[in-house]
Enzyme design. Structure first.
Site, short mmCIF file in Angstrom:
data_model
loop_
_atom_site.label_atom_id
_atom_site.label_comp_id
_atom_site.label_asym_id
_atom_site.label_seq_id
_atom_site.Cartn_x
_atom_site.Cartn_y
_atom_site.Cartn_z
N HIS A 2 0.83 -1.21 0.00
CA HIS A 2 0.00 0.00 0.00
C HIS A 2 0.86 1.25 0.00
CE1 HIS A 2 0.73 0.80 4.34
NE2 HIS A 2 0.72 -0.51 4.47
N CYS B 6 3.14 -5.22 6.68
CA CYS B 6 2.79 -4.92 5.29
C CYS B 6 3.92 -4.13 4.62
CB CYS B 6 1.48 -4.15 5.23
SG CYS B 6 0.03 -5.14 5.68
#
Length: 357
Positions: A253, A272
């Site tokens: 992201h 992440c």
């Protein structure tokens, strides 16, 4: 690899003594030893012996910058603790590092997507690369998981792109990071635009913080309470999120904290992967299918609207997270990186003594 094996057989250097920061124009006895090691490693061309080996001249500065660049350090030509730590690594350790990573790279090539379209995130390099038909077409800096929340090794396929994502805060982050911070600062939730909610989707209900019940926070009977953050430019996921199925519930992201990409060590996330220019990757993955009838990029129009939407990619694209701490770059320069998760030590310890280089 043979070069480091031969160097290991003939040299086993001791740590360079700690010094203050040194830069071009300085003079210090340790510079003679630094100069000699950079010659042995090939960063400093050995043409003629320096007339003043303890003087920090431009030749030494350029050699140090080259050494820093191929060790993932800030190439500023300044001698400091991180450069010292990298130069102190013995040749035998470097040879073993190369030996381990040769096998990792061979295994990686065996699993590559047949069409040559794939995303690779090399964790120790803090870098994302995208390949089309086996050729690199995009590269950018990345942020990976910190030591307490390591980015896992994953082989999957990116299937969807979520725009204006909201953030359903995982329970692990809540108990590891948010609750301790909340104990120190009662206004932490408000300051970070976090909300207390229960339920999901259309049935989700916002709750006042006064109703926070730790017995129901991610536990107990449904509906459980949890923390949530609405879409927006300050959302930790940025404005887009690349989804790929995996057992670890990690994804790739954007981020509102772009300043972190300027740091040479970038293990700040909770597992992440944050990438520097997600919109550039989105254009590549969507291709012509991502362009609207008016000639604009669909994802840009949706982001501008503020609407939360999920777009399916025209074709799923392979994604791999790798752990390479040594490799040859495109210029055939040998690159080394720090063993940030200790996997080199772990993998080497698993090798029988008789087989260890």
């Amino acid at each position: 690899m043979d070069f480091y094996r031969q160097l290991a057989d003939t040299h086993d250097w001791q740590p360079v003594a700690a010094t203050p920061m040194l830069r071009a124009g300085d003079r210090h006895p340790v510079l003679a030893e630094i100069r000699q090691r950079l010659v042995l490693l090939g960063d400093l061309p050995y043409l003629t012996p320096s007339r003043d080996p303890v003087y920090f001249d431009d030749e030494l500065r350029l050699a140090l910058e080259h050494f820093q660049q191929r060790h993932g350090l800030k190439p500023d030509g300044i001698w400091g603790p991180r450069s010292r730590a990298a130069l102190n690594v013995p040749p035998r350790t470097r040879y073993r590092q190369l030996w381990l990573n040769r096998d990792r790279q061979l295994q990686f090539r065996r699993q590559l997507a047949a069409d040559g379209y794939y995303v690779q995130v090399n964790i120790p390099a803090y870098e994302m690369r995208y390949f089309e038909a086996g050729q690199e077409v995009l590269r950018m800096r990345a942020i990976v998981g910190k030591l307490k929340a390591k980015t896992p090794l994953v082989a999957s396929r990116i299937r969807t792109l979520e725009l204006n994502p909201d953030w359903n805060v995982p329970s692990g982050i809540t108990y590891r990071d948010i609750l301790p911070a909340l104990e120190q600062n009662p206004d932490y939730l408000q300051e970070h635009s976090l909300e207390l909610v229960q339920g999901y989707g259309p049935g989700m209900r916002r709750l006042p913080f006064s109703e926070l019940d730790f017995e129901r926070l991610y536990r107990g009977e449904r509906p459980q309470q949890r923390f949530w953050q609405a879409p927006g430019p300050q959302n930790p996921l940025g404005l887009m999120k690349f989804n790929f199925p995996n057992d670890y519930l990690v994804y790739m992201h954007g981020t509102p904290n772009a300043y972190l990409f300027d740091k040479p060590v970038r293990n700040f996330s909770s597992g992440c992967i944050r990438i520097e220019y997600p919109e550039e990757l989105a254009r590549r993955l969507l291709g012509p299918a991502g362009i609207s009838e008016t000639g604009t990029w669909r994802f840009e129009d949706i982001i501008a609207s503020g609407e939360n939407r999920v777009l399916s990619l025209p074709q799923p694209v392979a994604v791999y997270t790798t752990y390479w701490t040594a490799w040859l770059d495109d210029e055939r320069t040998l690159q080394f990186r720090e063993d940030i998760y200790g996997l080199d030590r772990q993998d080497l310890a698993a090798v029988p003594d008789s087989d260890r280089p």
